[in-house]
Design a protein around this motif. Structure first.
Motif, PDB file in Angstrom:
ATOM      1  N   GLY A  76       0.786  -1.225   0.000  1.00 31.87           N
ATOM      2  CA  GLY A  76       0.000   0.000   0.000  1.00 31.87           C
ATOM      3  C   GLY A  76       0.811   1.263   0.000  1.00 31.87           C
ATOM      4  N   GLY A  77       1.418   1.599  -1.105  1.00 30.19           N
ATOM      5  CA  GLY A  77       2.023   2.918  -1.219  1.00 30.19           C
ATOM      6  C   GLY A  77       3.522   2.959  -1.101  1.00 30.19           C
ATOM      7  N   GLY A  78       4.208   1.816  -0.885  1.00 28.97           N
ATOM      8  CA  GLY A  78       5.657   1.847  -0.758  1.00 28.97           C
ATOM      9  C   GLY A  78       6.341   2.348  -2.009  1.00 28.97           C
ATOM     10  N   TRP A  79       5.918   1.817  -3.172  1.00 23.07           N
ATOM     11  CA  TRP A  79       6.510   2.268  -4.431  1.00 23.07           C
ATOM     12  C   TRP A  79       6.111   3.696  -4.737  1.00 23.07           C
ATOM     13  CZ3 TRP A  79      10.460   0.443  -6.853  1.00 23.07           C
ATOM     14  CH2 TRP A  79      10.802  -0.910  -6.707  1.00 23.07           C
ATOM     15  N   ASP A  80       4.885   4.076  -4.359  1.00 21.02           N
ATOM     16  CA  ASP A  80       4.459   5.463  -4.564  1.00 21.02           C
ATOM     17  C   ASP A  80       5.411   6.424  -3.867  1.00 21.02           C
ATOM     18  OD1 ASP A  80       2.380   4.328  -5.836  1.00 21.02           O
ATOM     19  OD2 ASP A  80       0.811   4.996  -4.444  1.00 21.02           O
ATOM     20  N   ARG A  81       5.736   6.112  -2.628  1.00 17.56           N
ATOM     21  CA  ARG A  81       6.616   6.984  -1.853  1.00 17.56           C
ATOM     22  C   ARG A  81       8.015   7.031  -2.439  1.00 17.56           C
ATOM     23  NH1 ARG A  81       3.157   5.289   2.370  1.00 17.56           N
ATOM     24  NH2 ARG A  81       4.277   3.323   2.677  1.00 17.56           N
ATOM     25  N   ARG A  82       8.497   5.878  -2.903  1.00 14.48           N
ATOM     26  CA  ARG A  82       9.839   5.858  -3.491  1.00 14.48           C
ATOM     27  C   ARG A  82       9.910   6.705  -4.758  1.00 14.48           C
ATOM     28  NH1 ARG A  82      11.643  -0.542  -3.104  1.00 14.48           N
ATOM     29  NH2 ARG A  82      11.458  -0.741  -0.831  1.00 14.48           N
ATOM     30  N   ILE A  83       8.909   6.544  -5.623  1.00 10.50           N
ATOM     31  CA  ILE A  83       8.898   7.301  -6.866  1.00 10.50           C
ATOM     32  C   ILE A  83       8.748   8.788  -6.580  1.00 10.50           C
ATOM     33  CG2 ILE A  83       7.625   7.706  -9.001  1.00 10.50           C
ATOM     34  CD1 ILE A  83       6.932   4.716  -9.005  1.00 10.50           C
ATOM     35  N   ALA A  84       7.830   9.123  -5.657  1.00  7.20           N
ATOM     36  CA  ALA A  84       7.634  10.531  -5.306  1.00  7.20           C
ATOM     37  C   ALA A  84       8.898  11.117  -4.701  1.00  7.20           C
ATOM     38  CB  ALA A  84       6.468  10.670  -4.330  1.00  7.20           C
ATOM     39  N   GLY A  85       9.576  10.327  -3.841  1.00  9.84           N
ATOM     40  CA  GLY A  85      10.815  10.812  -3.246  1.00  9.84           C
ATOM     41  C   GLY A  85      11.893  11.026  -4.284  1.00  9.84           C
ATOM     42  N   GLY A  86      11.972  10.080  -5.263  1.00  9.34           N
ATOM     43  CA  GLY A  86      12.962  10.236  -6.317  1.00  9.34           C
ATOM     44  C   GLY A  86      12.702  11.450  -7.186  1.00  9.34           C
ATOM     45  N   LEU A  87      11.437  11.671  -7.537  1.00 11.28           N
ATOM     46  CA  LEU A  87      11.091  12.838  -8.336  1.00 11.28           C
ATOM     47  C   LEU A  87      11.374  14.131  -7.582  1.00 11.28           C
ATOM     48  CD1 LEU A  87       7.738  11.613  -9.929  1.00 11.28           C
ATOM     49  CD2 LEU A  87       9.948  11.877 -11.076  1.00 11.28           C
ATOM     50  N   SER A  88      11.066  14.129  -6.285  1.00  9.81           N
ATOM     51  CA  SER A  88      11.323  15.316  -5.472  1.00  9.81           C
ATOM     52  C   SER A  88      12.825  15.599  -5.386  1.00  9.81           C
ATOM     53  CB  SER A  88      10.742  15.117  -4.069  1.00  9.81           C
ATOM     54  OG  SER A  88      11.013  16.242  -3.253  1.00  9.81           O
ATOM     55  N   PHE A  89      13.628  14.525  -5.260  1.00 10.43           N
ATOM     56  CA  PHE A  89      15.089  14.694  -5.208  1.00 10.43           C
ATOM     57  C   PHE A  89      15.610  15.286  -6.515  1.00 10.43           C
ATOM     58  CE2 PHE A  89      19.235  12.807  -6.312  1.00 10.43           C
ATOM     59  CZ  PHE A  89      20.025  13.373  -5.312  1.00 10.43           C
ATOM     60  N   LEU A  90      15.132  14.756  -7.639  1.00 10.89           N
ATOM     61  CA  LEU A  90      15.580  15.278  -8.934  1.00 10.89           C
ATOM     62  C   LEU A  90      15.188  16.737  -9.105  1.00 10.89           C
ATOM     63  CD1 LEU A  90      14.762  12.255 -11.287  1.00 10.89           C
ATOM     64  CD2 LEU A  90      17.018  13.027 -10.516  1.00 10.89           C
ATOM     65  N   ARG A  91      13.996  17.085  -8.655  1.00 15.59           N
ATOM     66  CA  ARG A  91      13.571  18.485  -8.761  1.00 15.59           C
ATOM     67  C   ARG A  91      14.486  19.403  -7.964  1.00 15.59           C
ATOM     68  NH1 ARG A  91      11.408  22.129  -5.855  1.00 15.59           N
ATOM     69  NH2 ARG A  91      11.135  20.701  -4.114  1.00 15.59           N
ATOM     70  N   ARG A  92      14.835  18.967  -6.728  1.00 19.62           N
ATOM     71  CA  ARG A  92      15.718  19.796  -5.898  1.00 19.62           C
ATOM     72  C   ARG A  92      17.098  19.957  -6.525  1.00 19.62           C
ATOM     73  NH1 ARG A  92      13.332  16.549  -1.914  1.00 19.62           N
ATOM     74  NH2 ARG A  92      15.254  15.321  -1.662  1.00 19.62           N
ATOM     75  N   ARG A  93      17.607  18.873  -7.152  1.00 26.61           N
ATOM     76  CA  ARG A  93      18.934  18.976  -7.767  1.00 26.61           C
ATOM     77  C   ARG A  93      18.900  19.908  -8.975  1.00 26.61           C
ATOM     78  NH1 ARG A  93      21.800  17.400  -3.667  1.00 26.61           N
ATOM     79  NH2 ARG A  93      23.606  17.604  -5.037  1.00 26.61           N
ATOM     80  N   ILE A  94      17.813  19.852  -9.745  1.00 21.96           N
ATOM     81  CA  ILE A  94      17.715  20.678 -10.952  1.00 21.96           C
ATOM     82  C   ILE A  94      17.554  22.146 -10.596  1.00 21.96           C
ATOM     83  CG2 ILE A  94      16.286  21.168 -12.975  1.00 21.96           C
ATOM     84  CD1 ILE A  94      15.704  18.146 -13.117  1.00 21.96           C
ATOM     85  N   THR A  95      16.723  22.425  -9.589  1.00 17.52           N
ATOM     86  CA  THR A  95      16.453  23.817  -9.219  1.00 17.52           C
ATOM     87  C   THR A  95      17.482  24.382  -8.252  1.00 17.52           C
ATOM     88  OG1 THR A  95      15.008  23.150  -7.376  1.00 17.52           O
ATOM     89  CG2 THR A  95      13.981  23.441  -9.552  1.00 17.52           C
TER      90      THR A  95
END
Length: 355
Positions: A76-95
């Motif tokens: 229930g949501g483990g992969w969701d959190r991983r993907i969301a965390g990865g996307l958030s990390f990439l956004r922070r690195r880009i910005t």
């Protein structure tokens, strides 16, 4: 490479050359505002959004269709959190929305990438068991003093993961390293970003006064490069510079004993001539290296135990105590004896090198 120079931990001189000194500059793009129209989606909201999308027949824009099936299988949501965390990390690195401190420490990169790279070794290969983690304070500065061994400094990395993953407060260990680490290409940048800094009194005091958990291995190259026949026999701890640093900062000293690292690369010889030519403190010869080439550099899968001992308080001493050589000698000897005694105790309790 020129001969490696080791800066003594208790040397009060200013830090090493500019080439070995971590950069103090911060990235110019840090703390940029988010691009217009871009909003970070809270992790906790993703499962609810996915359910709503399924009810309306819409397809979630941030998640691949296969990720939904993976999330269901993951409880229930483990992969969701991983993907969301990865996307958030990439956004922070880009910005550029991340921080790097004056020593070059990048907490975001360390937590999201570097720790994830080392963690499989910690959990699955060396199967590290941690004891006495409660002896590290939940807040404020502390100096962890550990034995050093293993031919390559993997024990420092395992110690860093142990403190972060096992401590209830998720504390970060800032390791003090010899200047050779900061002279090696690629390694120097990774070490700085992981929070390592030069083993000198000035940096250690500043970190402790900021409330950081600092790690030091006083044996240095004498410990990590000792022959296999002297395994688990502590080498000299220097002149007690780590004790004077803890006394000045008023922070506790936490002795730490590591069992298992001695056997990952059994060092049966030392090619001293080759070491001098390469500028290394030693060049190890093991049963597999250099005979098997790159395959010989694979560490043996030993079973590790890391035990943190009872902290030794230093805040009860007067300020001038840091200049008392007899007190420093006694406290240094106390820390060394506590680590050595714990090593022997853990060795007696150990069933096997590999299990």
């Amino acid at each position: 490479m020129a001969d490696a120079k080791v800066i003594p931990f208790d040397d009060d001189r200013s830090r090493g050359s500019a080439a070995a000194r971590p950069s103090r500059r911060r990235p110019s793009g840090r703390r940029n505002p988010e691009p217009s129209g871009v909003r970070e989606v809270p992790v906790s909201a993703l499962p609810a959004q996915q359910d709503a999308a399924q009810d309306t027949g819409a397809v979630p824009t941030l998640l691949h269709a296969d990720a939904g099936a993976g999330a269901a299988a993951d409880g229930g949501g483990g992969w969701d959190r991983r993907i969301a965390g990865g996307l958030s990390f990439l956004r922070r690195r880009i910005t550029g929305d991340y921080e790097v401190d004056e020593f070059g420490y990048d907490k975001d990169l360390t937590d999201q990438v570097l720790m994830s790279m080392v963690r499989p070794l910690y959990e699955n290969y060396f199967r590290v068991e941690v004891k006495g983690i409660e002896n590290i304070p939940s807040e404020g500065g502390a100096l962890i003093v550990a034995n050093h061994s293993g031919t390559l400094p993997l024990d420092g990395l395992m110690l860093q993961v142990a403190v972060h993953d096992q401590h209830p407060a998720g504390r970060h260990l800032r390791l003090l390293a010899a200047d050779l680490v900061f002279m090696l290409p690629v390694i120097n940048e990774l070490a700085r970003k992981a929070g390592h800094t030069l083993a000198c009194t000035e940096d250690a005091e500043r970190l402790l006064e900021r409330g950081e958990v600092v790690g030091v291995m006083p044996e240095g190259f004498k410990g990590i490069g000792k022959p296999f026949s002297e395994r688990y026999k502590l080498q000299r701890f220097g002149r007690g510079g780590f004790v004077s640093t803890a006394l000045r900062a008023g922070t506790p000293i936490v002795p730490c004993s590591i069992v298992g690292a001695e056997e990952i690369y059994p060092m049966i010889g030392n090619a001293k001539t080759l070491a001098r030519l390469l500028g290394f403190p030693y060049f190890p010869i093991t049963p597999t290296f250099p005979w098997l080439g790159p395959l010989g550099a694979v560490p043996l899968p030993t079973k590790w135990t890391i035990q943190f001992g009872e902290p030794i308080a230093t805040d009860g001493y007067p300020p001038e105590a840091a200049e008392d050589p007899m007190l420093m000698f006694n406290l240094t000897d106390q820390v060394r004896e506590q680590i050595q005694h714990t090593l022997y105790k853990l060795l007696v309790q150990r069933r096997s090198v590999f299990f």
